[in-house]
Scaffold this motif. Structure first.
Motif, PDB file in Angstrom:
ATOM      1  N   ARG A  97      13.037 -60.884   6.105  1.00 40.71           N
ATOM      2  CA  ARG A  97      11.904 -61.648   5.552  1.00 40.71           C
ATOM      3  C   ARG A  97      11.573 -61.147   4.152  1.00 40.71           C
ATOM      4  NH1 ARG A  97       6.528 -60.625   5.235  1.00 40.71           N
ATOM      5  NH2 ARG A  97       6.716 -58.735   6.454  1.00 40.71           N
ATOM      6  N   PRO A  98      11.591 -62.064   3.169  1.00 43.00           N
ATOM      7  CA  PRO A  98      11.239 -61.657   1.810  1.00 43.00           C
ATOM      8  C   PRO A  98       9.732 -61.413   1.685  1.00 43.00           C
ATOM      9  CG  PRO A  98      11.772 -63.991   1.884  1.00 43.00           C
ATOM     10  CD  PRO A  98      12.010 -63.454   3.251  1.00 43.00           C
ATOM     11  N   TYR A  99       9.347 -60.706   0.652  1.00 47.20           N
ATOM     12  CA  TYR A  99       7.948 -60.325   0.418  1.00 47.20           C
ATOM     13  C   TYR A  99       6.992 -61.506   0.410  1.00 47.20           C
ATOM     14  CZ  TYR A  99       8.408 -62.126  -4.290  1.00 47.20           C
ATOM     15  OH  TYR A  99       8.615 -62.959  -5.347  1.00 47.20           O
TER      16      TYR A  99
ATOM     17  N   LEU B 152       7.073 -64.289   2.128  1.00 52.65           N
ATOM     18  CA  LEU B 152       6.974 -65.038   3.380  1.00 52.65           C
ATOM     19  C   LEU B 152       6.157 -64.246   4.403  1.00 52.65           C
ATOM     20  CD1 LEU B 152       8.183 -67.715   4.583  1.00 52.65           C
ATOM     21  CD2 LEU B 152       9.849 -66.248   5.717  1.00 52.65           C
ATOM     22  N   PRO B 153       4.989 -64.754   4.808  1.00 53.09           N
ATOM     23  CA  PRO B 153       4.172 -64.038   5.793  1.00 53.09           C
ATOM     24  C   PRO B 153       4.909 -63.895   7.134  1.00 53.09           C
ATOM     25  CG  PRO B 153       2.936 -65.861   4.811  1.00 53.09           C
ATOM     26  CD  PRO B 153       4.361 -65.996   4.368  1.00 53.09           C
ATOM     27  N   PRO B 154       4.590 -62.857   7.917  1.00 44.51           N
ATOM     28  CA  PRO B 154       5.248 -62.670   9.213  1.00 44.51           C
ATOM     29  C   PRO B 154       5.173 -63.907  10.118  1.00 44.51           C
ATOM     30  CG  PRO B 154       4.013 -60.705   8.644  1.00 44.51           C
ATOM     31  CD  PRO B 154       3.683 -61.744   7.604  1.00 44.51           C
ATOM     32  N   ALA B 155       4.033 -64.585  10.169  1.00 42.80           N
ATOM     33  CA  ALA B 155       3.912 -65.782  11.015  1.00 42.80           C
ATOM     34  C   ALA B 155       4.853 -66.886  10.544  1.00 42.80           C
ATOM     35  CB  ALA B 155       2.473 -66.289  11.024  1.00 42.80           C
ATOM     36  N   ALA B 156       5.077 -66.964   9.249  1.00 42.38           N
ATOM     37  CA  ALA B 156       6.000 -67.963   8.717  1.00 42.38           C
ATOM     38  C   ALA B 156       7.435 -67.627   9.095  1.00 42.38           C
ATOM     39  CB  ALA B 156       5.849 -68.073   7.205  1.00 42.38           C
TER      40      ALA B 156
ATOM     41  N   GLU C 265      20.003 -69.328   5.769  1.00 44.32           N
ATOM     42  CA  GLU C 265      20.376 -70.299   4.745  1.00 44.32           C
ATOM     43  C   GLU C 265      19.143 -70.904   4.064  1.00 44.32           C
ATOM     44  OE1 GLU C 265      23.602 -72.987   5.957  1.00 44.32           O
ATOM     45  OE2 GLU C 265      23.908 -71.597   7.625  1.00 44.32           O
ATOM     46  N   VAL C 266      18.088 -71.122   4.842  1.00 46.25           N
ATOM     47  CA  VAL C 266      16.841 -71.623   4.259  1.00 46.25           C
ATOM     48  C   VAL C 266      16.286 -70.590   3.285  1.00 46.25           C
ATOM     49  CG1 VAL C 266      14.481 -72.370   4.739  1.00 46.25           C
ATOM     50  CG2 VAL C 266      16.344 -73.094   6.253  1.00 46.25           C
ATOM     51  N   LEU C 267      16.314 -69.323   3.685  1.00 45.65           N
ATOM     52  CA  LEU C 267      15.842 -68.256   2.800  1.00 45.65           C
ATOM     53  C   LEU C 267      16.734 -68.130   1.566  1.00 45.65           C
ATOM     54  CD1 LEU C 267      14.789 -65.553   5.400  1.00 45.65           C
ATOM     55  CD2 LEU C 267      13.292 -66.991   3.993  1.00 45.65           C
TER      56      LEU C 267
END
Length: 154
Positions: A31-33, A35-39, A53-55
């Motif tokens: 998870r990149p910085y 993007l919140p954990p819930a996302a 791939e979306v990231l």
């Protein structure tokens, strides 16, 4: 039976998951910085192994590195829906391709932001964008009119 009628074991897109219990921790780990954990949870649930791939799409375009206002849906997911899932309407993006409309009304700011992005990507006119917004707002109104009595009776 003919080969064409035999069942297949080909997974759906994003469904080639070897260990479902490890999917969310894997997505949380990458998870990149922005993007919140819930996302990230939503991303893993909605895209499975395609979450990477979306990231990667967001990494290729810094404008996609944020969530649509007040939601856990990233703008990268909207771009993915347009570019890889052939979404052509706001209705499709909100109700079928992303989690924007899953939990009810995402709010006017989120819908407006998503419609503006789609207008830019798909070359919609201002009139078309307004029609798309109106259609989604009507559908949300119908959904909320049905959901509210159900909530009261529960």
């Amino acid at each position: 039976p003919p080969a064409a009628s035999l069942p297949t074991t080909e997974p759906l897109a994003g469904g080639d998951i070897e260990n479902t219990e490890q999917l969310l921790p894997d997505v949380q780990r990458i998870r990149p910085y922005w993007l919140p954990p819930a996302a990230a949870e939503s991303l893993a649930a909605n895209y499975g192994t395609e979450a990477r791939e979306v990231l990667a799409l967001a990494e290729s375009d810094s404008g996609l590195r944020r969530c649509v206002g007040g939601t856990t849906t990233s703008l990268a997911e909207v771009a993915w829906a347009i570019e890889h899932e052939m979404a052509q309407t706001l209705w499709d993006v909100v109700f079928r391709r992303t989690g924007l409309g899953t939990a009810g009304d995402p709010g006017v700011p989120a819908l407006t932001e998503t419609a503006a992005y789609m207008q830019q990507m798909l070359g919609w006119s201002h009139k078309r964008t307004g029609e798309e917004l109106h259609g989604v707002e009507q559908e949300l109104g119908r959904f909320l009119a049905v959901a509210e009595p159900l909530r009261r009776s529960a």
